[in-house]
Design a protein around this motif. Structure first.
Motif, PDB file in Angstrom:
ATOM      1  N   ARG A   9      10.173  -2.355   8.375  1.00  0.00           N
ATOM      2  CA  ARG A   9       8.800  -2.375   7.882  1.00  0.00           C
ATOM      3  C   ARG A   9       8.039  -1.225   8.511  1.00  0.00           C
ATOM      4  O   ARG A   9       8.279  -0.856   9.655  1.00  0.00           O
ATOM      5  N   HIS A  10       7.098  -0.684   7.765  1.00  0.00           N
ATOM      6  CA  HIS A  10       6.268   0.406   8.249  1.00  0.00           C
ATOM      7  C   HIS A  10       4.815  -0.048   8.218  1.00  0.00           C
ATOM      8  O   HIS A  10       4.275  -0.344   7.150  1.00  0.00           O
ATOM      9  N   HIS A  11       4.210  -0.107   9.394  1.00  0.00           N
ATOM     10  CA  HIS A  11       2.814  -0.522   9.497  1.00  0.00           C
ATOM     11  C   HIS A  11       1.924   0.488   8.785  1.00  0.00           C
ATOM     12  O   HIS A  11       2.159   1.692   8.862  1.00  0.00           O
ATOM     13  N   VAL A  12       0.926  -0.007   8.110  1.00  0.00           N
ATOM     14  CA  VAL A  12      -0.007   0.847   7.382  1.00  0.00           C
ATOM     15  C   VAL A  12      -1.305   0.906   8.176  1.00  0.00           C
ATOM     16  O   VAL A  12      -1.951  -0.119   8.390  1.00  0.00           O
ATOM     17  N   SER A  13      -1.669   2.104   8.633  1.00  0.00           N
ATOM     18  CA  SER A  13      -2.889   2.237   9.422  1.00  0.00           C
ATOM     19  C   SER A  13      -4.118   2.417   8.533  1.00  0.00           C
ATOM     20  O   SER A  13      -5.230   2.133   8.948  1.00  0.00           O
ATOM     21  N   SER A  14      -3.926   2.880   7.324  1.00  0.00           N
ATOM     22  CA  SER A  14      -5.034   3.049   6.381  1.00  0.00           C
ATOM     23  C   SER A  14      -5.296   1.740   5.655  1.00  0.00           C
ATOM     24  O   SER A  14      -4.452   0.863   5.603  1.00  0.00           O
ATOM     25  N   SER A  15      -6.463   1.641   5.070  1.00  0.00           N
ATOM     26  CA  SER A  15      -6.809   0.453   4.313  1.00  0.00           C
ATOM     27  C   SER A  15      -6.349   0.613   2.865  1.00  0.00           C
ATOM     28  O   SER A  15      -6.935   1.363   2.092  1.00  0.00           O
ATOM     29  N   LEU A  16      -5.271  -0.080   2.521  1.00  0.00           N
ATOM     30  CA  LEU A  16      -4.744  -0.065   1.157  1.00  0.00           C
ATOM     31  C   LEU A  16      -5.135  -1.383   0.497  1.00  0.00           C
ATOM     32  O   LEU A  16      -4.543  -2.421   0.775  1.00  0.00           O
ATOM     33  N   ARG A  29      -5.315  -6.744   1.673  1.00  0.00           N
ATOM     34  CA  ARG A  29      -4.970  -5.404   2.141  1.00  0.00           C
ATOM     35  C   ARG A  29      -3.527  -5.373   2.640  1.00  0.00           C
ATOM     36  O   ARG A  29      -3.061  -6.334   3.235  1.00  0.00           O
ATOM     37  N   VAL A  30      -2.868  -4.255   2.399  1.00  0.00           N
ATOM     38  CA  VAL A  30      -1.485  -4.076   2.850  1.00  0.00           C
ATOM     39  C   VAL A  30      -1.478  -3.926   4.367  1.00  0.00           C
ATOM     40  O   VAL A  30      -2.238  -3.130   4.920  1.00  0.00           O
ATOM     41  N   VAL A  31      -0.610  -4.686   5.025  1.00  0.00           N
ATOM     42  CA  VAL A  31      -0.427  -4.581   6.474  1.00  0.00           C
ATOM     43  C   VAL A  31       0.780  -3.696   6.765  1.00  0.00           C
ATOM     44  O   VAL A  31       0.725  -2.826   7.618  1.00  0.00           O
ATOM     45  N   ASP A  32       1.877  -3.960   6.076  1.00  0.00           N
ATOM     46  CA  ASP A  32       3.049  -3.102   6.198  1.00  0.00           C
ATOM     47  C   ASP A  32       3.830  -3.123   4.894  1.00  0.00           C
ATOM     48  O   ASP A  32       3.605  -3.974   4.047  1.00  0.00           O
ATOM     49  N   LEU A  33       4.690  -2.128   4.740  1.00  0.00           N
ATOM     50  CA  LEU A  33       5.454  -2.036   3.507  1.00  0.00           C
ATOM     51  C   LEU A  33       6.759  -1.306   3.730  1.00  0.00           C
ATOM     52  O   LEU A  33       6.969  -0.675   4.762  1.00  0.00           O
ATOM     53  N   HIS A  34       7.639  -1.457   2.760  1.00  0.00           N
ATOM     54  CA  HIS A  34       8.904  -0.728   2.707  1.00  0.00           C
ATOM     55  C   HIS A  34       9.268  -0.587   1.237  1.00  0.00           C
ATOM     56  O   HIS A  34       8.468  -0.938   0.365  1.00  0.00           O
ATOM     57  N   ALA A  35      10.434  -0.080   0.943  1.00  0.00           N
ATOM     58  CA  ALA A  35      10.813   0.245  -0.436  1.00  0.00           C
ATOM     59  C   ALA A  35      10.973  -0.983  -1.330  1.00  0.00           C
ATOM     60  O   ALA A  35      10.976  -0.855  -2.549  1.00  0.00           O
ATOM     61  N   GLU A  36      11.073  -2.185  -0.749  1.00  0.00           N
ATOM     62  CA  GLU A  36      11.304  -3.378  -1.566  1.00  0.00           C
ATOM     63  C   GLU A  36      10.183  -4.399  -1.532  1.00  0.00           C
ATOM     64  O   GLU A  36      10.234  -5.395  -2.243  1.00  0.00           O
ATOM     65  N   GLY A  37       9.163  -4.172  -0.697  1.00  0.00           N
ATOM     66  CA  GLY A  37       8.097  -5.155  -0.633  1.00  0.00           C
ATOM     67  C   GLY A  37       6.988  -4.766   0.323  1.00  0.00           C
ATOM     68  O   GLY A  37       7.008  -3.690   0.921  1.00  0.00           O
ATOM     69  N   LEU A  38       6.032  -5.679   0.463  1.00  0.00           N
ATOM     70  CA  LEU A  38       4.906  -5.441   1.356  1.00  0.00           C
ATOM     71  C   LEU A  38       4.407  -6.766   1.919  1.00  0.00           C
ATOM     72  O   LEU A  38       4.715  -7.832   1.405  1.00  0.00           O
ATOM     73  N   MET A  39       3.646  -6.660   3.013  1.00  0.00           N
ATOM     74  CA  MET A  39       2.981  -7.820   3.573  1.00  0.00           C
ATOM     75  C   MET A  39       1.489  -7.616   3.376  1.00  0.00           C
ATOM     76  O   MET A  39       0.948  -6.551   3.676  1.00  0.00           O
ATOM     77  N   LEU A  40       0.852  -8.654   2.864  1.00  0.00           N
ATOM     78  CA  LEU A  40      -0.553  -8.617   2.495  1.00  0.00           C
ATOM     79  C   LEU A  40      -1.342  -9.506   3.447  1.00  0.00           C
ATOM     80  O   LEU A  40      -0.891 -10.593   3.796  1.00  0.00           O
ATOM     81  N   LEU A  41      -2.524  -9.068   3.850  1.00  0.00           N
ATOM     82  CA  LEU A  41      -3.461  -9.883   4.609  1.00  0.00           C
ATOM     83  C   LEU A  41      -4.636 -10.192   3.690  1.00  0.00           C
ATOM     84  O   LEU A  41      -5.230  -9.272   3.116  1.00  0.00           O
ATOM     85  N   SER A  42      -4.943 -11.475   3.525  1.00  0.00           N
ATOM     86  CA  SER A  42      -5.980 -11.867   2.569  1.00  0.00           C
ATOM     87  C   SER A  42      -6.912 -12.906   3.179  1.00  0.00           C
ATOM     88  O   SER A  42      -6.587 -13.562   4.168  1.00  0.00           O
ATOM     89  N   GLU A  43      -8.067 -13.057   2.547  1.00  0.00           N
ATOM     90  CA  GLU A  43      -9.060 -14.045   2.975  1.00  0.00           C
ATOM     91  C   GLU A  43      -8.726 -15.435   2.436  1.00  0.00           C
ATOM     92  O   GLU A  43      -9.141 -16.438   3.011  1.00  0.00           O
ATOM     93  N   LYS A  44      -7.991 -15.479   1.327  1.00  0.00           N
ATOM     94  CA  LYS A  44      -7.613 -16.740   0.689  1.00  0.00           C
ATOM     95  C   LYS A  44      -6.096 -16.796   0.592  1.00  0.00           C
ATOM     96  O   LYS A  44      -5.439 -15.764   0.499  1.00  0.00           O
ATOM     97  N   PRO A  45      -5.518 -18.009   0.562  1.00  0.00           N
ATOM     98  CA  PRO A  45      -4.066 -18.098   0.383  1.00  0.00           C
ATOM     99  C   PRO A  45      -3.661 -17.567  -0.995  1.00  0.00           C
ATOM    100  O   PRO A  45      -4.381 -17.736  -1.974  1.00  0.00           O
TER     101      PRO A  45
END
Length: 110
Positions: A9-16, A29-45
């Motif tokens: 995983r590659h941490h994303v320092s910018s706000s995506l 917002r994207v927290v980290d990503l790679h070629a097959e997926g990403l991790m999202l941080l959200s206010e709601k589930p």
């Protein structure tokens, strides 16, 4: 879960910011990503096991793009420590070439 992870995983320092293309709503917002997926941080589930058509907005222009699109499926989620936000793992189900190139460029610049 870590044992199953194949790609770094590659941490994303910018706000995506990530938007649901069907509703136009900001999902998070994207927290980290790679070629097959990403991790999202959200206010709601985020609803699990659902297909999403997404737009990721870039804070800068990259190869002439200010955003890119993709399709993904939400695979897992959990609350943050304070319970105020939610982490969600999304696996790409369709990634257009220009979106893949954009992600590869962001990942390789780390």
């Amino acid at each position: 879960m870590r044992d199953r992870r194949k790609l770094e995983r590659h941490h994303v320092s910018s706000s995506l910011e990530v938007y649901d293309l069907d509703s136009g709503q900001l999902l998070g917002r994207v927290v980290d990503l790679h070629a097959e997926g990403l991790m999202l941080l959200s206010e709601k589930p985020i609803e699990l096991n659902r297909a999403w058509a997404l737009q990721v907005n870039l804070p800068m222009t990259l190869d002439g793009l200010s955003e890119f699109t993709l399709d993904a499926e939400s695979r897992w989620n959990r609350e943050s420590i304070g319970g105020q936000q939610f982490w969600t793992g999304l696996q790409f189900t369709y990634l257009p070439d220009e979106s893949r190139q954009c992600i590869e460029r962001m990942v390789s610049s780390r």
